[in-house]
Design a protein around this motif. Structure first.
Motif, short mmCIF file in Angstrom:
data_model
loop_
_atom_site.label_atom_id
_atom_site.label_comp_id
_atom_site.label_asym_id
_atom_site.label_seq_id
_atom_site.Cartn_x
_atom_site.Cartn_y
_atom_site.Cartn_z
N GLY A 4 0.80 -1.22 0.00
CA GLY A 4 0.00 0.00 0.00
C GLY A 4 0.83 1.26 0.00
O GLY A 4 0.31 2.36 -0.21
N GLY A 5 2.14 1.13 0.23
CA GLY A 5 3.01 2.30 0.23
C GLY A 5 4.39 1.93 0.70
O GLY A 5 4.62 0.85 1.25
N VAL A 42 0.65 1.48 6.62
CA VAL A 42 1.90 0.75 6.44
C VAL A 42 2.94 1.18 7.48
O VAL A 42 3.73 0.36 7.95
CB VAL A 42 2.45 0.98 5.01
CG1 VAL A 42 3.90 0.48 4.89
CG2 VAL A 42 1.58 0.25 3.98
N ASN A 43 2.92 2.45 7.86
CA ASN A 43 4.03 3.01 8.63
C ASN A 43 3.77 3.33 10.10
O ASN A 43 4.72 3.40 10.88
CB ASN A 43 4.51 4.29 7.94
CG ASN A 43 5.32 4.01 6.69
OD1 ASN A 43 6.46 3.57 6.77
ND2 ASN A 43 4.71 4.25 5.54
N PHE A 48 8.04 10.38 6.54
CA PHE A 48 6.64 10.08 6.23
C PHE A 48 5.99 11.29 5.54
O PHE A 48 5.35 11.16 4.49
CB PHE A 48 5.89 9.72 7.52
CG PHE A 48 4.40 9.59 7.34
CD1 PHE A 48 3.84 8.41 6.89
CD2 PHE A 48 3.56 10.67 7.63
CE1 PHE A 48 2.47 8.29 6.72
CE2 PHE A 48 2.19 10.56 7.46
CZ PHE A 48 1.64 9.38 7.01
N TRP A 49 6.15 12.46 6.15
CA TRP A 49 5.53 13.66 5.56
C TRP A 49 6.22 14.08 4.27
O TRP A 49 5.58 14.60 3.35
CB TRP A 49 5.54 14.79 6.59
CG TRP A 49 4.62 14.52 7.73
CD1 TRP A 49 4.96 14.23 9.01
CD2 TRP A 49 3.18 14.46 7.67
NE1 TRP A 49 3.84 14.00 9.77
CE2 TRP A 49 2.73 14.13 8.97
CE3 TRP A 49 2.24 14.66 6.66
CZ2 TRP A 49 1.38 14.00 9.28
CZ3 TRP A 49 0.90 14.52 6.95
CH2 TRP A 49 0.48 14.21 8.25
N PHE A 100 -3.12 8.28 1.16
CA PHE A 100 -2.58 8.77 2.44
C PHE A 100 -2.87 7.77 3.55
O PHE A 100 -1.99 7.45 4.37
CB PHE A 100 -3.20 10.14 2.77
CG PHE A 100 -2.78 10.67 4.12
CD1 PHE A 100 -1.65 11.45 4.25
CD2 PHE A 100 -3.52 10.38 5.27
CE1 PHE A 100 -1.25 11.93 5.49
CE2 PHE A 100 -3.13 10.85 6.51
CZ PHE A 100 -1.99 11.64 6.63
N TRP A 101 -4.09 7.27 3.60
CA TRP A 101 -4.49 6.32 4.64
C TRP A 101 -3.70 5.01 4.53
O TRP A 101 -3.29 4.43 5.54
CB TRP A 101 -5.99 6.07 4.56
CG TRP A 101 -6.52 5.22 5.67
CD1 TRP A 101 -7.04 3.96 5.59
CD2 TRP A 101 -6.56 5.55 7.07
NE1 TRP A 101 -7.40 3.49 6.82
CE2 TRP A 101 -7.12 4.45 7.76
CE3 TRP A 101 -6.18 6.68 7.80
CZ2 TRP A 101 -7.31 4.45 9.13
CZ3 TRP A 101 -6.36 6.67 9.17
CH2 TRP A 101 -6.92 5.56 9.83
#
Length: 490
Positions: free
Chosen positions: A212-213, A277-278, A222-223, A271-272
């Motif tokens: 998913g990412g 994932v993180n 992350f950002w 984004f979700w």
């Protein structure tokens, strides 16, 4: 493969055989993806198309590739390149046949849009080649894969019109010529699955724990990762605008609004997924040995934006530029315009080879700088130039462009092995974003300003490349059984 040198003729080595199977798979995807371009006269006549409708097809051809490369990258990391490449080739054949035998412009446009999926094939081989070659030779191996495969677009331009005219003939010859590329790809997909393995015997195919990412190493990254996804959505929004009544008029106002709303919703969903994932691993803290810097991915994205993005744009406008500047016929201009893509055969492997030998950051810096100078040179071409000098300038510039592409993907497999597919997918998508961006600029300015705009973007990218860290030491991957493996990256 432990040798410091890569002998691409030594078919006794499994890695070399895999490389040849893989670049040819990529070659076929580009033949299919760009099979419509040399058929323009036949298609325009068959559907009584306007020039605006043809431009719409060109835009639709690259639209789906941006999200498709992201999705295919995730699938590769999860299921392995062998199965994903085979399926992509076979599914692409049906899309190719749908386009070839369309009976209305609406059908033609729909299947051209869906054919953008074919362009995602590139990212699959990046992971596969990275599995088979060590850091000492991975650059040149990836360069051969990318450069020789990318030549498929030129091969389509050189062969398909003749196949349509002299083998099939008649008003429907173009349909059967395009359909033939699908037939070849379908059966090659079966052969690929039978002959290719994901890894050398005894090697582990590392996978991300969640799909998913990308997995990142800190909340800061992350950002940063979220921000780096925004340009892809902006590019798709621009494509929608160009197809709306404000642009080519292929979409209605209401359809454009629905698509823009859909892009917003898709960004929220992505984004979700990235958060899911993180968030647990970041809350617990990522072990030092598994950390990597997301800036490595970001800088490579922007480098491919400038290199492959500019190539996509320039290849699209160069024949017309030669016609208008020197008063050439379409055939003459097409042959001279093809000089830009022709350099792929040697330049992209050359960029990978230079990276392997002299350092990846240094090589990429020099090639991006050369690219900027090359486009500044092209901005000076006028009707007072000798045609030979203009062609030589184009080929010089294209060397730096395509060698730069090779240098980018000489580094991609050395960031995080288990996520190479996703990293390649994001980097490849940025190439398409660059193409959309530069073609949009070209729609508002003359050719000289267009070339200078690319040179300016390259100058900014040169500064960004200085923030890259040269790959050194080892990256660490942990298997499903908890075993730790060190993979050399320099």
């Amino acid at each position: 493969m432990s040798s410091d040198k890569l002998n691409i003729l030594d078919l006794s080595q499994g890695g070399v055989r895999t490389l040849h199977y893989t670049w040819f798979a990529f070659f076929l995807t580009f033949v299919m993806w760009f099979s419509h371009a040399p058929m323009k006269p036949f298609i325009v006549e068959a559907f009584n198309m306007s020039n605006e409708q043809w431009k719409a097809l060109l835009i639709l051809n690259v639209a789906l590739t941006i999200p498709a490369r992201i999705v295919i990258g995730m699938l590769v990391d999860k299921f392995g390149p062998r199965a994903v490449y085979s399926l992509l080739l076979m599914i692409s054949a049906f899309l190719c046949w749908g386009f070839a035998f369309s009976t209305t412009f609406e059908q033609l446009a729909l299947f051209r849009f869906l054919c953008g999926f074919i362009g995602a094939g590139f990212v699959i081989g990046i992971r596969l080649v990275g599995e088979w070659f060590p850091a000492k030779t991975v650059g040149v191996a990836e360069g051969v894969y990318g450069g020789w495969g990318n030549f498929g677009s030129t091969a389509a331009a050189w062969t398909l019109p003749s196949i349509a005219a002299y083998i099939y003939g008649g008003d429907e010859g173009w349909r059967y010529a395009i359909a033939t590329t699908g037939v070849v790809a379908f059966f090659y997909g079966l052969l690929f699955y039978r002959k290719v393995r994901n890894t050398p015997k005894g090697s582990t195919y590392f996978k991300p724990k969640k799909s998913g990412g990308l997995e990142v190493s800190s909340w800061k990254d992350f950002w940063f990762y979220i921000a780096m996804n925004l340009p892809m959505y902006i590019a798709l929004a621009v494509l929608t605008w160009k197809l709306s009544p404000a642009g080519l008029g292929l979409l209605s106002d209401s359809t454009a609004l629905i698509l823009w709303a859909g892009l917003g919703a898709l960004f929220i969903v992505q984004f979700w997924q990235i958060y899911n994932v993180n968030h647990e691993r970041l809350k617990q803290g990522v072990p030092e040995m598994q950390r990597y810097k997301f800036k490595q991915v970001a800088v490579l994205d922007w480098a491919y934006f400038v290199t492959f993005g500019s190539e996509l744009a320039v290849v699209s406008m160069l024949p017309a530029f030669f016609m208008e500047t020197f008063g050439l016929s379409p055939v003459q201009a097409g042959l001279l315009g093809g000089a830009f893509a022709l350099m792929n055969l040697v330049a992209r492997p050359g960029g990978g080879l230079l990276s392997d030998r002299f350092g990846r950051k240094k090589t990429l810096s020099i090639l991006i700088a050369g690219l900027a100078v090359g486009y500044l040179l092209l901005s000076q071409i006028s009707s007072t130039w000798m045609i030979a000098a203009a062609v030589a300038s184009v080929m010089l510039c294209s060397f730096f462009v395509q060698a730069g592409e090779g240098a980018v993907f000489a580094m991609v497999p050395l960031v995080q092995r288990r996520m190479t597919g996703q990293i390649a997918g994001m980097t490849g998508a940025y190439g398409n974003v660059g193409g959309v961006t530069f073609l949009t600029v070209y729609s508002f300015v003359d050719a000289s300003t267009f070339f200078m705009a690319i040179a300016g973007a390259a100058a900014v990218c040169f500064l960004a490349v200085q923030f890259l860290d040269e790959p050194e030491g080892h990256m660490v991957e942990v298997g499903e059984d908890g075993s730790v493996q060190l993979i050399e990256v320099n």
